[in-house]
Design an enzyme around this catalytic site. Structure first.
Site, PDB file in Angstrom:
ATOM      1  CB  SER A   1      35.471 -57.623  11.207  1.00  0.00           C
ATOM      2  OG  SER A   1      36.292 -56.664  11.814  1.00  0.00           O
TER       3      SER A   1
ATOM      4  CE  LYS B   1      38.491 -58.708   2.871  1.00  0.00           C
ATOM      5  NZ  LYS B   1      39.721 -58.625   3.613  1.00  0.00           N
TER       6      LYS B   1
ATOM      7  NE  ARG C   1      42.359 -62.771  14.960  1.00  0.00           N
ATOM      8  CZ  ARG C   1      41.624 -62.632  13.878  1.00  0.00           C
ATOM      9  NH1 ARG C   1      40.415 -62.146  13.972  1.00  0.00           N
ATOM     10  NH2 ARG C   1      42.088 -62.988  12.701  1.00  0.00           N
TER      11      ARG C   1
ATOM     12  CG  HIS D   1      40.106 -53.952  14.468  1.00  0.00           C
ATOM     13  ND1 HIS D   1      38.828 -54.142  14.001  1.00  0.00           N
ATOM     14  CD2 HIS D   1      40.885 -54.798  13.749  1.00  0.00           C
ATOM     15  CE1 HIS D   1      38.832 -55.055  13.054  1.00  0.00           C
ATOM     16  NE2 HIS D   1      40.062 -55.488  12.880  1.00  0.00           N
TER      17      HIS D   1
HETATM   18  O1  PNS Z   1      41.695 -56.834   8.047  1.00  0.00           O
HETATM   19  P1  PNS Z   1      42.296 -57.652   6.939  1.00  0.00           P
HETATM   20  O2  PNS Z   1      41.258 -57.942   5.859  1.00  0.00           O
HETATM   21  O3  PNS Z   1      42.978 -58.880   7.438  1.00  0.00           O
HETATM   22  O4  PNS Z   1      43.409 -56.710   6.270  1.00  0.00           O
HETATM   23  C1  PNS Z   1      44.258 -57.220   5.269  1.00  0.00           C
HETATM   24  C2  PNS Z   1      45.173 -56.126   4.684  1.00  0.00           C
HETATM   25  C3  PNS Z   1      44.342 -55.006   4.062  1.00  0.00           C
HETATM   26  C4  PNS Z   1      46.045 -55.536   5.794  1.00  0.00           C
HETATM   27  C5  PNS Z   1      46.054 -56.858   3.648  1.00  0.00           C
HETATM   28  O5  PNS Z   1      45.243 -57.566   2.774  1.00  0.00           O
HETATM   29  C6  PNS Z   1      46.950 -55.940   2.867  1.00  0.00           C
HETATM   30  O6  PNS Z   1      47.975 -55.517   3.360  1.00  0.00           O
HETATM   31  N1  PNS Z   1      46.526 -55.615   1.630  1.00  0.00           N
HETATM   32  C7  PNS Z   1      47.218 -54.712   0.764  1.00  0.00           C
HETATM   33  C8  PNS Z   1      47.775 -55.430  -0.470  1.00  0.00           C
HETATM   34  C9  PNS Z   1      49.185 -55.908  -0.241  1.00  0.00           C
HETATM   35  O7  PNS Z   1      50.074 -55.166   0.133  1.00  0.00           O
HETATM   36  N2  PNS Z   1      49.375 -57.215  -0.478  1.00  0.00           N
HETATM   37  C10 PNS Z   1      50.647 -57.866  -0.350  1.00  0.00           C
HETATM   38  C11 PNS Z   1      50.807 -58.479   1.012  1.00  0.00           C
HETATM   39  S1  PNS Z   1      52.304 -59.399   1.081  1.00  0.00           S
END
Ligand code: PNS
Length: 158
Positions: A127, A41, A90, A17
């Protein structure tokens, strides 16, 4: 003024990150690290802990700040005048889902997603894996900043 978001759960922040955030901070005037708050979550570190660790780890990047968001990422971006979301990729396996989200987000608001290849040294890092290895007593000191290593040890001891 160009402002980008680096969104994620950061449970906890890893060197992968940090690599993406630091490289993004060299391309944009301002970077907002957007910590997603999702009550459904299961997390190891609560929101305050995740934010605190990020703030410590990113303290030497003056144009980076850490904020939380809940709900849709694009709404957060619109509210904070953020025009770009930067995501680390990645491997090819990341691409399908990330592309789907990027395309959905671009239909919801004027927010573009840029994909940044992860540095090869961190291409396997996640993570979830760090937590799993640490839970079983493995050494994750090469994968997380020292402050995160200490936090993991404290969390798992308690
Ligand atoms: O580190 P992560 O868990 O992969 O992060 C995921 C995250 C928080 C970036 C993603 O789940 C997100 O953008 N969530 C917000 C909800 C949202 O906008 N959902 C629609 C996506 S198309």
């Amino acid at each position: 003024m160009t402002r980008a978001a680096c969104p994620g759960s950061f449970d906890p922040v890893t060197l992968g990150h940090v690599d993406i955030i630091a490289r993004t901070s060299r391309l944009f005037d301002e970077v907002v690290v957007a910590v997603g708050v999702n009550d459904s979550k299961r997390v190891m570190f609560n929101t305050d802990e995740r934010v605190g660790l990020l703030e410590e780890v990113l303290a030497d990047l003056p144009n980076v700040r850490v904020m939380t968001f809940s709900g849709l990422l694009v709404d957060f971006c619109t509210e904070h005048d953020i025009s770009a979301v930067v995501k680390g990729l990645r491997a090819v396996s990341d691409f399908d889902y990330e592309l789907q989200m990027a395309q959905m987000n671009s239909t919801l608001a004027r927010v573009d997603t840029l994909f940044m290849p992860t540095s090869p040294a961190y291409s396997y890092l996640a993570s979830s894996l760090v937590k799993e290895v640490a839970r079983h007593g493995g050494d994750v000191s090469e994968h997380v900043p020292p402050v995160v290593l200490a936090a993991l040890k404290e969390k798992l001891a308690g």
